[in-house]
Design a protein around this motif. Structure first.
Motif, short mmCIF file in Angstrom:
data_model
loop_
_atom_site.label_atom_id
_atom_site.label_comp_id
_atom_site.label_asym_id
_atom_site.label_seq_id
_atom_site.Cartn_x
_atom_site.Cartn_y
_atom_site.Cartn_z
N GLN A 129 0.84 -1.20 0.00
CA GLN A 129 0.00 0.00 0.00
C GLN A 129 0.88 1.25 0.00
O GLN A 129 2.08 1.19 0.27
N TYR A 130 0.26 2.39 -0.32
CA TYR A 130 0.98 3.66 -0.36
C TYR A 130 1.41 4.07 1.04
O TYR A 130 0.68 3.85 2.02
N ASP A 131 2.58 4.70 1.12
CA ASP A 131 3.06 5.16 2.43
C ASP A 131 2.39 6.49 2.79
O ASP A 131 1.60 7.06 2.02
N LEU A 132 2.74 7.02 3.97
CA LEU A 132 2.10 8.24 4.47
C LEU A 132 2.67 9.51 3.88
O LEU A 132 2.06 10.57 3.98
N ILE A 133 3.85 9.43 3.25
CA ILE A 133 4.35 10.57 2.49
C ILE A 133 3.40 10.83 1.33
O ILE A 133 3.03 11.97 1.03
N ASN A 134 2.98 9.76 0.67
CA ASN A 134 2.01 9.88 -0.41
C ASN A 134 0.69 10.47 0.09
O ASN A 134 0.10 11.35 -0.54
N ASP A 135 0.23 10.00 1.25
CA ASP A 135 -1.08 10.42 1.75
C ASP A 135 -1.10 11.87 2.21
O ASP A 135 -2.09 12.58 2.00
N TYR A 136 0.00 12.33 2.86
CA TYR A 136 -0.05 13.61 3.55
C TYR A 136 0.81 14.71 2.94
O TYR A 136 0.58 15.89 3.22
N VAL A 137 1.82 14.37 2.13
CA VAL A 137 2.72 15.39 1.58
C VAL A 137 2.66 15.48 0.05
O VAL A 137 2.78 16.57 -0.52
N GLY A 177 -10.69 18.27 10.52
CA GLY A 177 -9.61 18.67 9.61
C GLY A 177 -8.28 18.00 9.86
O GLY A 177 -7.36 18.12 9.05
N LEU A 178 -8.13 17.27 10.96
CA LEU A 178 -6.87 16.59 11.29
C LEU A 178 -6.97 15.11 10.99
O LEU A 178 -7.90 14.44 11.44
N THR A 179 -6.02 14.60 10.23
CA THR A 179 -5.87 13.18 10.00
C THR A 179 -4.43 12.80 10.30
O THR A 179 -3.51 13.60 10.14
N TYR A 213 -3.43 18.45 8.06
CA TYR A 213 -4.43 19.34 8.65
C TYR A 213 -4.95 20.29 7.59
O TYR A 213 -4.18 20.83 6.78
N ALA A 214 -6.26 20.50 7.58
CA ALA A 214 -6.89 21.42 6.64
C ALA A 214 -7.91 22.27 7.37
O ALA A 214 -8.73 21.75 8.16
N TYR A 215 -7.86 23.57 7.11
CA TYR A 215 -8.82 24.50 7.71
C TYR A 215 -9.05 25.64 6.71
O TYR A 215 -8.14 26.42 6.43
N GLY A 216 -10.25 25.71 6.18
CA GLY A 216 -10.56 26.76 5.21
C GLY A 216 -9.64 26.67 4.00
O GLY A 216 -9.44 25.59 3.43
N PRO A 217 -9.01 27.78 3.61
CA PRO A 217 -8.14 27.78 2.42
C PRO A 217 -6.74 27.22 2.69
O PRO A 217 -5.95 27.06 1.77
N PHE A 218 -6.42 26.90 3.96
CA PHE A 218 -5.08 26.44 4.33
C PHE A 218 -5.05 24.93 4.56
O PHE A 218 -5.99 24.36 5.12
N SER A 219 -3.98 24.31 4.13
CA SER A 219 -3.76 22.90 4.40
C SER A 219 -2.26 22.64 4.50
O SER A 219 -1.44 23.33 3.88
N ALA A 220 -1.88 21.63 5.29
CA ALA A 220 -0.47 21.29 5.47
C ALA A 220 -0.37 19.82 5.84
O ALA A 220 -1.29 19.23 6.40
#
Length: 395
Positions: A129-137, A177-179, A213-220
């Motif tokens: 399966q895909y790693d978490l770099i793929n999922d989050y970055v 917004g947090l995973t 994390y995502a909130y409104g127009p911002f995500s990281a």
């Protein structure tokens, strides 16, 4: 083979029936109500023509496929087990559109082959399966949206989207917004320990954590990963990937005694690879500004070195059907540096089909051979440029 064809045929029938929605994500697991049982058949087809100005000293044109996105097909599904618990599975295989061959000879499902359970707080899955770099970055990788060749120089930070075998993965539900998640991969002990330094030998263990994390127009998003004795599918090839003639004090190619040509070492026997990657985006009207940073530490041959890469840029909706993407990368490693610029225009014919054109240019330090992606040989000098026109269809 007859059984496999029956499975594929049955999945196609399910995919195009009114009861099945053609979606590319497993239904959300954070809801209190159970998801309906379903099976989805999906895929991506990508092909085009690429021109390169210096392919080992010569200009070249090539019908290249799976560039903007890897050519693949897959089956995924979810079954309602009751009480808010679901069984989930996914099988995904990549292939070469130019000749129809598998991308990984001898391996049918090289991208994803997993099964697991999903509930109110997240899901646990087992397999490839895909790693978490793929999922989050990876969503913040600018140049991949302009040109698939330029995901990141060498892709040593795995931001192009990589799978890892023999893994257990936890991915949380969305909490305002947090995973977040964690992954562990077991060592490949299928080969004799004495073969661990040979090409294709088994990898060691690996682990990975990350969050988004995502909130409104911002995500990281950010992730950290450690690979022990990466071999096989996790192998390191610094010459074909970065044009480096030396890596951790070792030559990155051998000279063929007959032809005198350079033969790249595609699986250098390093001890460990540590990756920290972080990215962010902010939407301002039609513009999505993005930035990301990666630090990769390599240890091996009694030495340690860090590769650092920063990327800035963004995507702009020029019209309802046309998007433009511009990305700039700068890399530092062992006293060398490289700068790369990527530009892409993407015209959407429909929700599923698009035409695109992209251009990449890379210039490295003197003594480093310029190279972009892995479809062409490194340049005979420190610079390389690519121009591509292609088409993509998603089903």
């Amino acid at each position: 083979m007859k059984i496999l064809l029956s499975i594929i045929g049955g999945s196609c029938a399910l995919a195009f029936s009114p009861a099945i929605q053609a979606q590319t994500e497993i239904p959300a697991v954070g809801k209190r109500t159970a998801a309906p049982s379903s099976v989805v058949f999906y895929g991506v087809l990508d092909a085009g023509v690429t021109l390169v100005n210096n392919d080992d000293g010569h200009g070249n044109a090539k019908l290249d496929t799976g560039v903007m996105e890897a050519n693949r097909w897959g089956i995924k599904g979810v079954e309602d087990l009751g009480g808010g618990l679901n069984a989930v599975f996914q099988l995904e295989s990549s292939f070469n559109l130019d000749d129809g061959s598998l991308s990984s000879p001898g391996t049918m499902f090289d991208r994803v082959a997993m099964v697991g359970l999903a509930g109110r707080y997240g899901q646990v899955t087992f397999g490839t399966q895909y790693d978490l770099i793929n999922d989050y970055v990876t969503p913040f990788n600018i140049s991949a949206g302009a040109s698939g060749y330029a995901a990141h120089q060498g892709n040593f930070d795995r931001i192009a989207g990589n799978a890892i075998q023999r893994s257990i993965k936890f991915a949380s539900a969305d909490f305002n917004g947090l995973t977040f998640g964690a992954l562990y991969s077991f060592a490949d002990k299928s080969l004799h320990p004495d073969e661990n330094d040979s090409e294709g030998a088994g990898s060691g263990t690996a682990w990975n954590i990350g969050a988004h994390y995502a909130y409104g127009p911002f995500s990281a998003g950010a992730a950290y990963m450690r690979l022990n004795t990466p071999r096989g599918t996790q192998a390191i090839g610094p010459y074909p990937s970065l044009g480096l003639t030396h890596f951790l004090g070792q030559p990155t190619f051998a000279i063929d005694a007959g032809s005198g040509e350079r033969v790249p070492l595609k699986n250098m026997a390093i001890d460990s690879q540590k990756i920290f990657a972080i990215g962010a985006a902010y939407e301002i009207g039609n513009l999505t500004a993005m930035a990301n940073f990666a630090d990769i530490e390599f240890r091996g041959y009694g030495q340690a070195s860090d590769l650092r890469l920063i990327e800035v840029g963004g995507r702009y909706h020029l019209s309802a059907a046309l998007d433009g993407t511009l990305g700039y990368q700068r890399m530092h490693f062992e006293g060398t540096r490289a700068n790369q610029l990527s530009l892409g225009l993407d015209y959407h014919l429909s929700k599923r089909s698009d035409l695109y054109v992209s251009a990449d240019y890379r210039r490295a330090s003197r003594g480093v051979n310029g190279v972009i992606g892995n479809s062409f040989a490194p340049s005979s000098n420190s610079a390389q440029g690519l121009l591509r026109m292609g088409m993509r269809h998603v089903f």
